[in-house]
Write a protein that holds these residues in place. Structure first.
Motif, PDB file in Angstrom:
ATOM      1  N   CYS A  25      40.532  37.796  34.112  1.00 19.33           N
ATOM      2  CA  CYS A  25      39.809  37.740  35.392  1.00 19.33           C
ATOM      3  C   CYS A  25      39.374  36.296  35.719  1.00 19.33           C
ATOM      4  CB  CYS A  25      38.593  38.662  35.322  1.00 19.33           C
ATOM      5  SG  CYS A  25      37.575  38.552  36.795  1.00 19.33           S
ATOM      6  N   PRO A  26      39.796  35.772  36.876  1.00 19.98           N
ATOM      7  CA  PRO A  26      39.457  34.380  37.208  1.00 19.98           C
ATOM      8  C   PRO A  26      37.952  34.155  37.366  1.00 19.98           C
ATOM      9  CG  PRO A  26      40.536  35.453  39.069  1.00 19.98           C
ATOM     10  CD  PRO A  26      40.628  36.391  37.917  1.00 19.98           C
ATOM     11  N   VAL A  27      37.227  35.207  37.749  1.00 21.21           N
ATOM     12  CA  VAL A  27      35.770  35.049  37.922  1.00 21.21           C
ATOM     13  C   VAL A  27      35.116  34.936  36.546  1.00 21.21           C
ATOM     14  CG1 VAL A  27      33.709  36.065  38.966  1.00 21.21           C
ATOM     15  CG2 VAL A  27      35.928  36.367  40.062  1.00 21.21           C
ATOM     16  N   CYS A  34      32.128  39.160  35.875  1.00 25.85           N
ATOM     17  CA  CYS A  34      32.627  40.111  36.880  1.00 25.85           C
ATOM     18  C   CYS A  34      33.123  41.371  36.158  1.00 25.85           C
ATOM     19  CB  CYS A  34      33.752  39.458  37.673  1.00 25.85           C
ATOM     20  SG  CYS A  34      34.516  40.561  38.847  1.00 25.85           S
ATOM     21  N   ILE A  35      33.937  41.190  35.117  1.00 28.78           N
ATOM     22  CA  ILE A  35      34.348  42.337  34.289  1.00 28.78           C
ATOM     23  C   ILE A  35      33.481  42.331  33.042  1.00 28.78           C
ATOM     24  CG2 ILE A  35      36.194  43.354  32.905  1.00 28.78           C
ATOM     25  CD1 ILE A  35      38.209  42.412  34.883  1.00 28.78           C
ATOM     26  N   ILE A  44      33.553  46.804  36.571  1.00 27.23           N
ATOM     27  CA  ILE A  44      33.827  45.662  37.462  1.00 27.23           C
ATOM     28  C   ILE A  44      32.671  45.514  38.444  1.00 27.23           C
ATOM     29  CG2 ILE A  44      35.362  44.787  39.274  1.00 27.23           C
ATOM     30  CD1 ILE A  44      37.665  46.222  37.838  1.00 27.23           C
ATOM     31  N   CYS A  49      33.490  40.259  42.357  1.00 28.70           N
ATOM     32  CA  CYS A  49      34.958  40.383  42.345  1.00 28.70           C
ATOM     33  C   CYS A  49      35.547  39.755  43.619  1.00 28.70           C
ATOM     34  CB  CYS A  49      35.324  41.873  42.268  1.00 28.70           C
ATOM     35  SG  CYS A  49      37.055  42.218  42.581  1.00 28.70           S
ATOM     36  N   ILE A  50      36.617  38.959  43.472  1.00 31.35           N
ATOM     37  CA  ILE A  50      37.215  38.317  44.651  1.00 31.35           C
ATOM     38  C   ILE A  50      38.469  39.079  45.122  1.00 31.35           C
ATOM     39  CG2 ILE A  50      36.319  35.986  44.230  1.00 31.35           C
ATOM     40  CD1 ILE A  50      39.105  35.384  42.916  1.00 31.35           C
ATOM     41  N   GLY A  51      38.771  40.193  44.461  1.00 35.47           N
ATOM     42  CA  GLY A  51      39.895  41.037  44.904  1.00 35.47           C
ATOM     43  C   GLY A  51      41.263  40.434  44.647  1.00 35.47           C
ATOM     44  N   CYS A  52      41.395  39.607  43.606  1.00 36.64           N
ATOM     45  CA  CYS A  52      42.688  38.945  43.360  1.00 36.64           C
ATOM     46  C   CYS A  52      43.749  39.945  42.878  1.00 36.64           C
ATOM     47  CB  CYS A  52      42.527  37.827  42.339  1.00 36.64           C
ATOM     48  SG  CYS A  52      42.178  38.461  40.687  1.00 36.64           S
ATOM     49  N   GLY A  53      43.331  41.058  42.270  1.00 35.55           N
ATOM     50  CA  GLY A  53      44.275  42.098  41.861  1.00 35.55           C
ATOM     51  C   GLY A  53      44.921  41.874  40.497  1.00 35.55           C
ATOM     52  N   ILE A  54      44.499  40.817  39.776  1.00 34.55           N
ATOM     53  CA  ILE A  54      45.136  40.533  38.474  1.00 34.55           C
ATOM     54  C   ILE A  54      44.873  41.677  37.483  1.00 34.55           C
ATOM     55  CG2 ILE A  54      45.039  38.964  36.462  1.00 34.55           C
ATOM     56  CD1 ILE A  54      44.604  36.664  38.468  1.00 34.55           C
ATOM     57  N   CYS A  55      43.646  42.191  37.465  1.00 39.36           N
ATOM     58  CA  CYS A  55      43.334  43.276  36.520  1.00 39.36           C
ATOM     59  C   CYS A  55      44.106  44.551  36.886  1.00 39.36           C
ATOM     60  CB  CYS A  55      41.836  43.545  36.487  1.00 39.36           C
ATOM     61  SG  CYS A  55      41.179  44.017  38.091  1.00 39.36           S
ATOM     62  N   VAL A  65      41.338  48.139  42.795  1.00 39.83           N
ATOM     63  CA  VAL A  65      40.385  47.282  43.498  1.00 39.83           C
ATOM     64  C   VAL A  65      40.839  47.287  44.953  1.00 39.83           C
ATOM     65  CG1 VAL A  65      39.469  44.943  43.768  1.00 39.83           C
ATOM     66  CG2 VAL A  65      39.875  45.866  41.477  1.00 39.83           C
TER      67      VAL A  65
HETATM   68 FE1  SF4 Z   1      38.512  40.030  38.391  1.00 43.83          FE
HETATM   69 FE2  SF4 Z   1      40.058  42.144  38.866  1.00 43.83          FE
HETATM   70 FE3  SF4 Z   1      38.296  41.334  40.682  1.00 43.83          FE
HETATM   71 FE4  SF4 Z   1      40.453  39.832  40.178  1.00 43.83          FE
HETATM   72  S1  SF4 Z   1      40.421  41.911  41.045  1.00 43.83           S
HETATM   73  S2  SF4 Z   1      38.372  39.159  40.421  1.00 43.83           S
HETATM   74  S3  SF4 Z   1      40.706  40.212  37.983  1.00 43.83           S
HETATM   75  S4  SF4 Z   1      37.870  42.153  38.663  1.00 43.83           S
END
Ligand code: SF4
Length: 582
Positions: A25-27, A34-35, A44, A49-55, A65
Motif C-alpha cells: 500500500c503506497p499510503v 491505511c491498511i 482498510i 485510502c487513495i483508491g489506487c487499487g493495488i491491494c 475498494v
Molecule cells: Fe492502500 Fe489499497 Fe487504498 Fe491503494 S487501494 S491506498 S493499496 S488500501
C-alpha cells in the motif's frame, strides 16, 4: 472522492499474504497506517485510502475498494461492520399501493426489507452501536415519505408481516401438517379464503417436510397474509412457481393493498413485477459492497429506467449499457438441420400418462419449454436421451444429452474441479462472462443460490453432447444475470450447432432467448401432452390462451407486458386472436 473498502477476512486467511498486501500500500509506505492488521484481520481506513487499487489486484477475491458516485454524499442507513456492506436509504411502503423493488443481487434488497419489517435495527452507519430508535430515524428521513412511515411505526400503527426469500428453509423452523400450521397463525380468520385463492386445498394434510419448492412458496405466502398486519412484505414471491401460479399469486398480492394496507415486494420476474406493482424503487450499487435506493417511480417508467441503466433526476448511470429488447426477434439464418423427431409416442409412468403427437428438433436452435410443474417435461427429455423407452410410437434418434436439474445441490467439491471442461473449452464464452473465476477455489456447498446456478449452467453447457436440457436456469438469478444467460445460450447454440431445450417459468426470459416454443399441457401427476415445437408466435398464442392473458410489447423498451384484463389492447388482441403482441 468518497470511497468504501470491503474486506472479506473469511477468504483472506493467510497472514503472510496480509502482511504482503500491507507492504504494497503506497499510503502505508509513506508511514500512514491505511491498511492495518488487528486480531489477525486486515482493515482498510477509508479516509486515508487513495483508491489506487493495488491491494485489490493482490487479492481480488477478498478486497474491494470502490469510489462512490459523486452524487452520493449522504449518511448510510445501515452498515454491517468495519469494511462491510453499507446500505443507503430505504424503499417506502405506501398505503393503498403495491410498491416493488428491482435491482441486481447483492445490493441490499433483503437488508432493506428486514429494516422495514422491524427484523433489523439500522445503525445509520455507526456499526459500533446496536441500532438507533424511531426518533433518530424520523430525524434521518425528515422531509421524505419515509419520515411519515417511521412516525406511524413509532406510534405502533404499523404492524408488518414478512415472507423471507428462502422458503426452502421453512421445514427447518416449522414442523407438522400444512393445515394445522396455517390454522395456528390464522389471526385474521381468513383461512378458507386464503387456501382457496392460493390453491392449497389438496396439500393441507401433507407434512411441510414433503412439499415441493412451489408448494412451500405458496404456504409461506399464506402464512404471511394470515397474520393480522397492515404492511405485507414479500421477498421474491414467484420463485419455484410455474407461470400460472405466478399470475395467480400476483393477482392475490395485488388484491391485498387498500387504504389501510401497504404491500412491498422484491421480485426479479419483470413481467410479474410489472403486473402486480403500482410504483417501484430501483436499487443499484456494487454487489456485496454498497446499495442505493432510488426515488419511487410509476412502475412502467421505473422498469424502463432500470433497463436504460440511467437515473435522470439523480444524474446517475448505474450500468454501462442499456438492456434492449427487439420489437421483432432477430432473424436467424440457420438451415433447419434436423436433430431428432418423434411421432405418436406414449409412455406410462405409474398413474402418469405422457403423450407426444409429432415433432422435430433442429440444430442451432434454442427452444423454450413452457407448462405447469409436474406434467412430464423431464420424462420427455429422458425419452429423447434414450434413458426411458416409450410404450408406443416412433422416436428416431438416441441423443447424447446434458441436463441441469431444477434443484441443484452442492457438496465439498471445488468449483474449479467441476468446471474443468468449461475452462478448457469455453473460457471466453462461459467462464469469463459468468464471472466464475472468483469462485474457483470455493467448495460448491458454500456458494449462494445464484452462484451455484451459474456454475451448474456453465458445467451443463460445456459438455460435448447433442442436446442441452436446462430446468429453470433463471432461478436465483437477478434480471441482469437472466438476460446475460439468455445471450450466452443463444450464442453457444449458434457457434456450436447444438440444440438447447430451456424449461422456465419467467416469460420474459423465455421470450428473450427462444427461437421456438414447446408447450406442455395436461394435469400435474396425471397426464401431460407435448405440443410443438411451434414458432414463437404460434406457441405463445397456444400457451397464453390456456392462461387467459394477452401480452403486448412496451412502446418504449419493447419489453413484454401483460395487458390489463378487459383493456382496449386486451380486447383487440383477443378479437384478432393474437394473444402474443399485436
Ligand atoms: Fe492502500 Fe489499497 Fe487504498 Fe491503494 S487501494 S491506498 S493499496 S488500501
Amino acid at each position: 472522492m468518497k470511497r468504501i473498502a470491503v474486506v472479506d477476512n473469511e477468504k483472506l486467511k493467510d497472514m503472510q499474504k496480509k502482511l504482503y498486501i500491507q507492504g504494497l500500500c503506497p499510503v502505508n509506505r509513506r508511514g500512514i497506517e491505511c491498511i492495518k492488521i488487528e486480531d489477525k484481520k486486515l482493515y482498510i481506513d477509508e479516509l486515508t485510502c487513495i483508491g489506487c487499487g493495488i491491494c485489490v489486484k493482490a487479492a481480488p477475491e477478498s478486497i474491494k475498494v470502490i469510489n462512490l458516485p459523486e452524487a452520493l454524499n449522504q449518511q448510510p442507513i445501515h452498515r454491517y461492520g468495519e469494511n462491510e456492506f453499507m446500505l443507503y436509504s430505504l424503499p417506502t411502503p405506501v398505503f393503498g399501493k403495491v410498491v416493488g423493488v428491482i435491482g441486481k443481487n447483492g445490493v441490499g434488497k433483503s437488508t432493506a426489507l428486514k429494516i422495514i419489517s422491524g427484523n433489523l435495527k439500522p445503525n445509520l452507519g455507526d456499526y459500533e452501536q446496536d441500532g438507533v430508535g424511531y426518533d433518530e430515524l424520523i430525524q434521518f428521513f425528515k422531509g421524505t415519505e419515509a419520515q411519515g412511515f417511521f412516525e406511524r411505526m413509532k406510534k405502533g400503527e404499523i404492524k408488518a408481516s414478512y415472507k423471507p426469500q428462502h422458503v426452502d428453509l421453512l421445514p427447518k423452523t416449522a414442523k407438522g401438517k400444512v393445515g394445522n400450521l396455517l390454522k395456528k397463525i390464522d389471526e385474521k380468520k381468513r383461512f378458507d379464503q386464503v387456501i382457496e385463492l392460493l390453491d392449497l386445498g389438496n396439500i393441507l394434510e401433507n407434512d411441510l417436510a414433503t412439499l415441493s419448492g412451489g408448494e412451500l412458496q405458496r404456504v409461506a405466502i399464506a402464512a404471511t397474509v394470515l397474520r393480522d398486519a397492515n404492511l405485507y412484505i414479500f421477498d421474491e414471491p414467484s420463485s419455484f412457481l410455474d407461470i400460472e401460479q405466478r399470475i395467480r399469486v400476483s393477482r392475490f398480492i395485488k388484491g391485498l393493498a387498500d387504504e389501510k394496507t401497504a404491500v412491498l415486494v422484491v421480485e426479479h420476474d419483470l413481467i410479474i413485477l410489472d403486473y402486480m406493482t403500482d410504483n417501484i424503487h430501483i436499487m443499484y450499487g456494487e454487489e456485496g459492497a454498497y446499495g442505493i435506493v432510488s426515488q419511487p417511480k410509476a412502475t412502467r417508467v421505473g422498469i424502463n429506467v432500470f433497463l436504460d441503466g440511467y437515473l435522470k433526476e439523480e444524474n446517475i448511470r448505474f450500468r454501462d449499457h442499456e438492456i434492449r429488447f427487439f420489437q421483432r426477434p432477430p432473424e436467424k439464418h440457420s438451415k433447419n438441420i434436423p436433430l431428432c423427431s418423434w411421432e405418436q409416442i406414449e409412455c406410462k409412468l405409474g398413474r402418469f400418462h405422457l403423450k407426444a403427437v409429432k415433432g422435430e428438433l433442429h440444430r442451432e436452435k434454442t427452444i423454450g419449454v413452457v407448462g405447469k410443474n409436474g406434467i412430464g417435461k423431464t420424462s420427455f427429455v429422458k425419452l429423447l436421451a434414450g434413458v426411458m423407452k416409450p410404450d408406443k410410437g416412433k422416436l428416431n434418434e438416441k441423443l447424447r444429452v446434458a441436463y441441469k436439474p431444477q434443484y441443484i445441490e452442492g457438496d465439498e467439491t471445488l468449483v474449479i474441479t467441476v468446471l474443468k471442461e468449461a475452462i478448457d473449452r469455453f473460457n471466453a464464452l462461459l467462464v469469463q462472462p459468468l464471472a466464475l473465476e472468483e469462485l474457483f477455489y470455493k467448495p460448491l456447498n458454500t456458494l449462494s443460490g445464484g452462484q451455484l446456478q451459474r456454475v451448474a449452467i456453465a458445467r451443463c453447457l460445456s459438455q460435448d453432447v447433442d442436446l442441452f436440457l436446462m430446468d429453470e436456469p433463471s432461478a436465483y438469478l437477478d434480471i441482469e444475470q437472466r438476460l446475460l444467460i439468455s445471450k450466452i445460450i443463444r450464442d453457444l447454440m449458434e457457434q456450436t450447432g447444438k440444440t438447447a431445450l430451456i424449461v422456465d417459468h419467467d416469460l420474459l426470459f423465455i421470450d428473450y432467448l427462444s427461437d421456438e416454443l414447446i408447450v406442455f399441457e395436461g394435469k400435474p401427476a396425471i397426464e401431460g401432452e407435448v405440443k410443438g415445437p411451434f414458432s414463437m408466435e404460434a406457441g405463445m398464442n397456444q400457451f397464453l390462451g390456456g392462461l387467459n392473458i394477452t401480452l403486448r410489447r412496451d412502446e418504449e423498451s419493447h419489453r413484454p407486458r401483460i395487458n390489463k384484463p378487459g383493456s382496449q389492447k386486451d380486447r383487440q388482441q383477443r378479437s384478432e386472436q393474437k394473444l402474443y403482441y399485436s
